[in-house]
Design a protein around this motif. Structure first.
Motif, PDB file in Angstrom:
ATOM      1  N   GLU A 340       1.849  -0.907   6.169  1.00 54.77           N
ATOM      2  CA  GLU A 340       3.233  -0.535   5.875  1.00 54.77           C
ATOM      3  C   GLU A 340       3.469   0.909   6.286  1.00 54.77           C
ATOM      4  OE1 GLU A 340       4.236  -0.588   1.756  1.00 54.77           O
ATOM      5  OE2 GLU A 340       2.364   0.385   1.132  1.00 54.77           O
ATOM      6  N   SER A 341       4.671   1.144   6.766  1.00 51.49           N
ATOM      7  CA  SER A 341       5.044   2.502   7.101  1.00 51.49           C
ATOM      8  C   SER A 341       5.457   3.226   5.833  1.00 51.49           C
ATOM      9  CB  SER A 341       6.212   2.501   8.093  1.00 51.49           C
ATOM     10  OG  SER A 341       7.330   1.829   7.539  1.00 51.49           O
ATOM     11  N   LEU A 342       5.177   4.504   5.788  1.00 52.85           N
ATOM     12  CA  LEU A 342       5.548   5.327   4.641  1.00 52.85           C
ATOM     13  C   LEU A 342       6.718   6.203   5.056  1.00 52.85           C
ATOM     14  CD1 LEU A 342       1.965   6.300   3.426  1.00 52.85           C
ATOM     15  CD2 LEU A 342       3.413   4.434   2.626  1.00 52.85           C
ATOM     16  N   ASN A 343       7.916   5.779   4.674  1.00 50.46           N
ATOM     17  CA  ASN A 343       9.090   6.544   5.044  1.00 50.46           C
ATOM     18  C   ASN A 343       9.241   7.761   4.138  1.00 50.46           C
ATOM     19  OD1 ASN A 343      10.152   5.567   2.617  1.00 50.46           O
ATOM     20  ND2 ASN A 343      11.284   3.919   3.628  1.00 50.46           N
ATOM     21  N   HIS A 344      10.305   8.518   4.354  1.00 45.69           N
ATOM     22  CA  HIS A 344      10.493   9.768   3.618  1.00 45.69           C
ATOM     23  C   HIS A 344      10.581   9.525   2.122  1.00 45.69           C
ATOM     24  CE1 HIS A 344      12.835  13.134   1.898  1.00 45.69           C
ATOM     25  NE2 HIS A 344      12.083  13.862   2.719  1.00 45.69           N
ATOM     26  N   GLN A 345      11.313   8.486   1.709  1.00 45.54           N
ATOM     27  CA  GLN A 345      11.476   8.210   0.294  1.00 45.54           C
ATOM     28  C   GLN A 345      10.142   7.854  -0.358  1.00 45.54           C
ATOM     29  OE1 GLN A 345      14.066   8.670  -1.570  1.00 45.54           O
ATOM     30  NE2 GLN A 345      13.125   7.877  -3.443  1.00 45.54           N
ATOM     31  N   ALA A 346       9.349   7.011   0.314  1.00 41.56           N
ATOM     32  CA  ALA A 346       8.047   6.632  -0.227  1.00 41.56           C
ATOM     33  C   ALA A 346       7.125   7.839  -0.345  1.00 41.56           C
ATOM     34  CB  ALA A 346       7.407   5.559   0.659  1.00 41.56           C
ATOM     35  N   THR A 347       7.180   8.719   0.655  1.00 41.15           N
ATOM     36  CA  THR A 347       6.354   9.928   0.630  1.00 41.15           C
ATOM     37  C   THR A 347       6.736  10.825  -0.539  1.00 41.15           C
ATOM     38  OG1 THR A 347       6.114   9.835   3.038  1.00 41.15           O
ATOM     39  CG2 THR A 347       5.621  11.930   1.965  1.00 41.15           C
ATOM     40  N   LEU A 348       8.044  10.977  -0.783  1.00 40.92           N
ATOM     41  CA  LEU A 348       8.516  11.785  -1.904  1.00 40.92           C
ATOM     42  C   LEU A 348       8.054  11.193  -3.230  1.00 40.92           C
ATOM     43  CD1 LEU A 348      10.303  14.033  -3.133  1.00 40.92           C
ATOM     44  CD2 LEU A 348      12.234  12.428  -2.969  1.00 40.92           C
TER      45      LEU A 348
END
Length: 420
Positions: A340-348
């Motif tokens: 899965e890709s880790l987008n900005h929201q997931a990273t935050l």
């Protein structure tokens, strides 16, 4: 710390009633997924993963930590564990003074086994103690005795190996006095590190079903909170400081590998069900060929295996079943089942959830930069006035009360950063 390696060993002599990890009591599941051939399979996976890194221009970094978990890694021959370490060092290199750890069931090691690990470069043993009270061990379906924990911790310490012991609190039928006995027994061995986890029961486990059927009482939140406070007090009295919600150590002896997870560094996970994390990837990075399911809503499909636009981090996980995992390796595929890709929201979200678990805390300036907005001072002030965090304008550190209500702190911060 820059790069870690986790190796999952899925074999156990007996599956404990509370365990929901990816473990199996069969010692041979075919395709080379067996105790006797497991090290060879892991070594083959190392080569496949390293080749994928090289093909995608992912510069290999030297390993700072290696950690064997399970399952029970020490059901394997000690020389097999050493062989995997030596191969990992050859594939990726290691930093000066690396931390190399294996979890160990006290029933599966002795002084000679530990000596082989020490000679092979291991620096640290994490013993699954769980309790020092026989009736609690029986409820947990552990096979070891309190005595063989002491014997093997002493043997490891005599060899100069760092020792950690794992405890579980909240077992049905465990009294406050039982828990104090376990904590004091752990401290009497003078380990440099202790982990203490609240018993968490999944409904699919044998113990979870016994609780659902009323055969065993359900773990009690107030009981577990009291036991946590007891442990924190007794550990602190003996010079062990908390550095993560469930972990205490003599200062300077924290588990560097697990700190890497909480600080969200890159790591490779090998073995059935193991997870890997890669950040700072380029737009040209292509996911491995092979039989894995991917999350199309995150931008991945079976036909399009490059990273979605704007994505530079992924989390991937190996095929869970050992035989299918081994089959993929024989086919020459990196045995990933999903990515899965880790987008900005997931990273935050991960940065907040992980940061507030640590005594070093969540740096407000860094998280503001990641979120692209300022955390209102009133949010921090309210958390402090409720006794959930220590007073600081620059770092969010949970108090003892805040550690018990950590999910509430996370929820408040996520709301503050994500709501308009």
């Amino acid at each position: 710390m820059t790069f870690g390696l986790y190796i999952h060993v899925p074999f156990c002599l007996k599956r404990c009633g509370y365990c929901d990890f990816n473990t199996y009591t069969s010692m041979d599941m075919g395709e080379g997924a067996s105790v006797d051939h497991y090290a060879t399979m892991i070594i083959e996976e190392m080569a496949l993963l390293k080749r994928w890194q090289e093909e995608n221009g992912i510069a290999p970094e030297a390993l700072s930590t290696i950690f064997f978990g399970g399952g029970t890694p020490t059901v394997l021959k000690a020389l097999d564990l050493v062989r995997m370490v030596q191969t990992a060092e050859h594939e990726w290199g290691v930093v000066d003074n690396p931390e190399i750890t294996t979890e160990a069931n006290p029933d599966t090691v002795d002084a000679a086994y530990l000596q082989t690990l020490k000679a092979g470069g291991f620096t640290r043993i994490s013993f699954g103690m769980q309790s020092a009270v026989p009736h609690v061990l029986k409820t947990l379906e552990r096979t070891h005795t309190p005595e063989n924990v002491v014997t093997n911790v002493k043997a490891a310490q005599a060899l100069g190996l760092e020792c950690s012991v794992d405890l579980i609190y909240g077992t049905p039928g465990e009294s406050i006095d039982d828990w104090k006995t376990s904590v004091r027994s752990a401290l009497a061995m003078q380990p440099t590190h202790i982990s203490a986890y609240a018993l968490t029961l999944e409904p699919t486990t044998p113990m979870g079903r016994k609780v659902d059927y009323g055969i065993l009482p359900k773990p009690n939140d107030d009981d577990e909170a009291e036991k946590y406070e007891i442990a924190d007090s007794l550990f602190s009295e003996q010079g062990l400081a908390w550095y993560e919600i469930s972990n205490w150590a003599v200062p300077g002896h924290e588990c560097r590998h697990n700190l890497g997870y909480w600080r969200n560094i890159d790591w490779v996970g090998l073995g059935p069900g193991a997870h890997s994390h890669f950040g700072h990837l380029s737009a040209s990075t292509t996911l491995p060929q092979g039989t894995y399911a991917v999350d199309s809503h995150e931008g991945f499909t079976r036909q399009h295996r490059s990273l979605p636009s704007g994505c530079s981090s992924i989390r991937a996980w190996d095929i869970r079943h050992p035989r299918r995992w081994a089959h993929a390796i024989h086919q020459g595929d990196v045995p990933w089942q999903g990515a899965e890709s880790l987008n900005h929201q997931a990273t935050l979200e991960e940065a907040i959830m992980l940061g507030v678990r640590l005594h070093e805390g969540l740096d407000v300036e860094s998280i503001n930069a990641l979120a692209g907005k300022q955390l209102q001072p009133g949010i921090v002030q309210a958390l402090h006035e409720e006794g959930l965090i220590e007073e600081s304008s620059s770092t969010i550190v949970p108090t003892l009360h805040g550690r018990l209500l950590n999910d509430l702190i996370v929820e408040r911060l996520l709301d503050a950063y994500t709501l308009d």
